[in-house]
Design a protein around this motif. Structure first.
Motif, PDB file in Angstrom:
ATOM      1  N   THR A  69       0.654  -1.170   0.195  1.00  0.00           N
ATOM      2  CA  THR A  69      -0.360  -0.281   0.156  1.00  0.00           C
ATOM      3  C   THR A  69       1.339   1.491   0.293  1.00  0.00           C
ATOM      4  OG1 THR A  69      -1.234  -1.195   0.921  1.00  0.00           O
ATOM      5  CG2 THR A  69      -1.110   1.176   0.725  1.00  0.00           C
ATOM      6  N   LEU A  70       1.983   1.336   0.745  1.00  0.00           N
ATOM      7  CA  LEU A  70       2.888   2.258   0.850  1.00  0.00           C
ATOM      8  C   LEU A  70       3.613   2.766  -0.516  1.00  0.00           C
ATOM      9  CD1 LEU A  70       4.136   4.955   2.128  1.00  0.00           C
ATOM     10  CD2 LEU A  70       6.081   3.253   3.048  1.00  0.00           C
ATOM     11  N   LEU A  71       3.823   1.771  -1.351  1.00  0.00           N
ATOM     12  CA  LEU A  71       4.811   1.792  -2.166  1.00  0.00           C
ATOM     13  C   LEU A  71       3.618   1.854  -3.749  1.00  0.00           C
ATOM     14  CD1 LEU A  71       7.284  -1.331  -2.574  1.00  0.00           C
ATOM     15  CD2 LEU A  71       7.582   1.160  -2.194  1.00  0.00           C
ATOM     16  N   TYR A  72       2.059   1.868  -3.530  1.00  0.00           N
ATOM     17  CA  TYR A  72       1.393   1.491  -4.423  1.00  0.00           C
ATOM     18  C   TYR A  72       0.854   3.517  -4.808  1.00  0.00           C
ATOM     19  CZ  TYR A  72      -2.441   0.794  -7.645  1.00  0.00           C
ATOM     20  OH  TYR A  72      -3.556   1.405  -8.134  1.00  0.00           O
ATOM     21  N   ASN A  73       0.666   3.956  -3.618  1.00  0.00           N
ATOM     22  CA  ASN A  73       0.392   5.259  -3.255  1.00  0.00           C
ATOM     23  C   ASN A  73       1.557   6.307  -3.461  1.00  0.00           C
ATOM     24  OD1 ASN A  73      -2.598   5.470  -2.267  1.00  0.00           O
ATOM     25  ND2 ASN A  73      -1.914   3.347  -1.271  1.00  0.00           N
ATOM     26  N   ILE A  74       3.043   5.972  -3.500  1.00  0.00           N
ATOM     27  CA  ILE A  74       3.402   6.473  -3.875  1.00  0.00           C
ATOM     28  C   ILE A  74       3.297   7.131  -5.760  1.00  0.00           C
ATOM     29  CG2 ILE A  74       6.316   6.800  -4.672  1.00  0.00           C
ATOM     30  CD1 ILE A  74       6.519   5.641  -2.478  1.00  0.00           C
ATOM     31  N   ASP A  75       3.171   6.275  -6.150  1.00  0.00           N
ATOM     32  CA  ASP A  75       2.443   6.754  -7.483  1.00  0.00           C
ATOM     33  C   ASP A  75       0.767   6.751  -7.658  1.00  0.00           C
ATOM     34  OD1 ASP A  75       3.065   6.982 -10.347  1.00  0.00           O
ATOM     35  OD2 ASP A  75       3.057   4.547 -10.421  1.00  0.00           O
ATOM     36  N   GLU A  76       0.037   6.075  -7.179  1.00  0.00           N
ATOM     37  CA  GLU A  76      -0.885   6.083  -7.729  1.00  0.00           C
ATOM     38  C   GLU A  76      -1.143   6.893  -6.601  1.00  0.00           C
ATOM     39  OE1 GLU A  76      -2.517   5.286 -10.176  1.00  0.00           O
ATOM     40  OE2 GLU A  76      -0.709   4.645 -12.125  1.00  0.00           O
ATOM     41  N   GLY A  77      -2.848   7.648  -6.966  1.00  0.00           N
ATOM     42  CA  GLY A  77      -3.798   7.716  -6.094  1.00  0.00           C
ATOM     43  C   GLY A  77      -5.447   7.439  -6.016  1.00  0.00           C
ATOM     44  N   THR A  78      -4.854   6.625  -5.035  1.00  0.00           N
ATOM     45  CA  THR A  78      -6.348   5.571  -4.370  1.00  0.00           C
ATOM     46  C   THR A  78      -6.943   5.674  -3.333  1.00  0.00           C
ATOM     47  OG1 THR A  78      -4.615   3.332  -4.770  1.00  0.00           O
ATOM     48  CG2 THR A  78      -5.867   4.408  -6.188  1.00  0.00           C
ATOM     49  N   MET A  79      -5.902   6.578  -2.310  1.00  0.00           N
ATOM     50  CA  MET A  79      -6.292   5.848  -1.114  1.00  0.00           C
ATOM     51  C   MET A  79      -7.598   6.555  -0.401  1.00  0.00           C
ATOM     52  SD  MET A  79      -4.465   4.662   1.860  1.00  0.00           S
ATOM     53  CE  MET A  79      -2.809   5.050   1.571  1.00  0.00           C
ATOM     54  N   LEU A  80      -7.607   7.380  -0.969  1.00  0.00           N
ATOM     55  CA  LEU A  80      -9.175   7.925  -0.846  1.00  0.00           C
ATOM     56  C   LEU A  80     -10.575   7.824  -1.467  1.00  0.00           C
ATOM     57  CD1 LEU A  80      -8.602  11.674  -0.224  1.00  0.00           C
ATOM     58  CD2 LEU A  80      -8.787   9.941   1.435  1.00  0.00           C
ATOM     59  N   PHE A  81     -10.098   6.056  -2.092  1.00  0.00           N
ATOM     60  CA  PHE A  81     -11.546   6.415  -2.936  1.00  0.00           C
ATOM     61  C   PHE A  81     -12.224   4.967  -2.473  1.00  0.00           C
ATOM     62  CE2 PHE A  81      -9.321   7.217  -6.817  1.00  0.00           C
ATOM     63  CZ  PHE A  81      -9.166   8.501  -7.165  1.00  0.00           C
ATOM     64  N   PRO A  82     -13.272   5.507  -1.665  1.00  0.00           N
ATOM     65  CA  PRO A  82     -13.563   4.304  -0.473  1.00  0.00           C
ATOM     66  C   PRO A  82     -13.979   2.812  -1.484  1.00  0.00           C
ATOM     67  CG  PRO A  82     -15.425   5.810  -1.293  1.00  0.00           C
ATOM     68  CD  PRO A  82     -14.335   5.764  -1.744  1.00  0.00           C
ATOM     69  N   HIS A  83     -14.150   2.469  -2.808  1.00  0.00           N
ATOM     70  CA  HIS A  83     -14.581   1.711  -3.361  1.00  0.00           C
ATOM     71  C   HIS A  83     -13.424   0.590  -3.560  1.00  0.00           C
ATOM     72  CE1 HIS A  83     -18.854   1.735  -2.179  1.00  0.00           C
ATOM     73  NE2 HIS A  83     -18.499   3.212  -2.836  1.00  0.00           N
ATOM     74  N   SER A  84     -12.014   1.411  -4.096  1.00  0.00           N
ATOM     75  CA  SER A  84     -11.224   0.648  -3.914  1.00  0.00           C
ATOM     76  C   SER A  84     -10.386  -0.156  -3.511  1.00  0.00           C
ATOM     77  CB  SER A  84     -10.182   2.331  -4.397  1.00  0.00           C
ATOM     78  OG  SER A  84      -9.061   1.465  -4.563  1.00  0.00           O
ATOM     79  N   LEU A  85     -10.264  -1.287  -4.625  1.00  0.00           N
ATOM     80  CA  LEU A  85      -9.287  -2.735  -3.530  1.00  0.00           C
ATOM     81  C   LEU A  85      -8.125  -2.273  -2.702  1.00  0.00           C
ATOM     82  CD1 LEU A  85      -9.571  -5.277  -3.224  1.00  0.00           C
ATOM     83  CD2 LEU A  85      -7.992  -5.695  -5.631  1.00  0.00           C
ATOM     84  N   VAL A  86      -7.699  -1.575  -3.333  1.00  0.00           N
ATOM     85  CA  VAL A  86      -6.319  -1.035  -2.306  1.00  0.00           C
ATOM     86  C   VAL A  86      -6.822  -0.270  -0.302  1.00  0.00           C
ATOM     87  CG1 VAL A  86      -4.491   0.585  -2.169  1.00  0.00           C
ATOM     88  CG2 VAL A  86      -4.773  -0.690  -4.377  1.00  0.00           C
ATOM     89  N   SER A  87      -7.778   0.985  -0.572  1.00  0.00           N
ATOM     90  CA  SER A  87      -8.248   0.986   0.599  1.00  0.00           C
ATOM     91  C   SER A  87      -9.002   0.225   1.490  1.00  0.00           C
ATOM     92  CB  SER A  87      -9.282   2.012  -0.167  1.00  0.00           C
ATOM     93  OG  SER A  87      -8.743   3.507  -1.194  1.00  0.00           O
ATOM     94  N   VAL A  88      -9.927  -0.889   0.536  1.00  0.00           N
ATOM     95  CA  VAL A  88     -10.538  -1.547   1.772  1.00  0.00           C
ATOM     96  C   VAL A  88      -8.842  -2.582   1.774  1.00  0.00           C
ATOM     97  CG1 VAL A  88     -12.027  -3.310   1.687  1.00  0.00           C
ATOM     98  CG2 VAL A  88     -12.992  -1.251   0.538  1.00  0.00           C
ATOM     99  N   LEU A  89      -8.279  -3.021   1.191  1.00  0.00           N
ATOM    100  CA  LEU A  89      -7.264  -3.606   1.456  1.00  0.00           C
ATOM    101  C   LEU A  89      -6.653  -3.536   3.232  1.00  0.00           C
ATOM    102  CD1 LEU A  89      -6.136  -6.157  -1.199  1.00  0.00           C
ATOM    103  CD2 LEU A  89      -7.323  -6.724   0.779  1.00  0.00           C
ATOM    104  N   PHE A  90      -5.893  -1.660   2.641  1.00  0.00           N
ATOM    105  CA  PHE A  90      -5.655  -1.603   3.948  1.00  0.00           C
ATOM    106  C   PHE A  90      -6.104  -1.234   4.645  1.00  0.00           C
ATOM    107  CE2 PHE A  90      -3.766   3.276   5.873  1.00  0.00           C
ATOM    108  CZ  PHE A  90      -2.796   2.764   5.685  1.00  0.00           C
TER     109      PHE A  90
END
Length: 108
Positions: free
Chosen positions: A52-73
């Motif tokens: 999650t840390l690495l992915y969010n350096i490049d992509e901005g999906t932390m605040l998308f509530p229905h994003s798989l990355v956000s839910v997994l985090f």
């Protein structure tokens, strides 16, 4: 886009502080769990925090509530917090049993 910059722009300093606190708490919980419990589940959770840390350096999906990355985090943070609480409960229970056993021997 940088996910952390995106959080800062959309949620402000308080939102960024909340995300940073979640990341730091997840890292601390992961460190405690890895040191005290060798399990594949804990390794996966720590790996998901790192990804999650690495992915969010490049992509901005932390605040998308229905994003798989956000839910997994969020699920990962909860899983690590529960694992750390379980470890601390086991340590507390073992210490209480040891204390009662030593007290019983002293009174015998």
């Amino acid at each position: 886009h940088n996910g952390f910059l995106e959080v800062l722009l959309q949620a402000g300093v308080i939102g960024m502080a909340a995300v940073a606190l979640m990341l730091l708490q997840a890292a601390a919980n992961g460190l405690v769990c890895v040191r005290n419990e060798a399990s594949a589940g804990i390794d996966w959770l720590v790996g998901l925090v790192f990804l999650t840390l690495l992915y969010n350096i490049d992509e901005g999906t932390m605040l998308f509530p229905h994003s798989l990355v956000s839910v997994l985090f969020v699920m990962t943070c909860g899983g690590l917090a529960m694992a750390r609480a379980r470890l601390q409960e086991n340590v507390w229970t073992a210490a209480t049993v040891d204390w009662r056993a030593s007290e019983a021997v002293g009174h015998a």
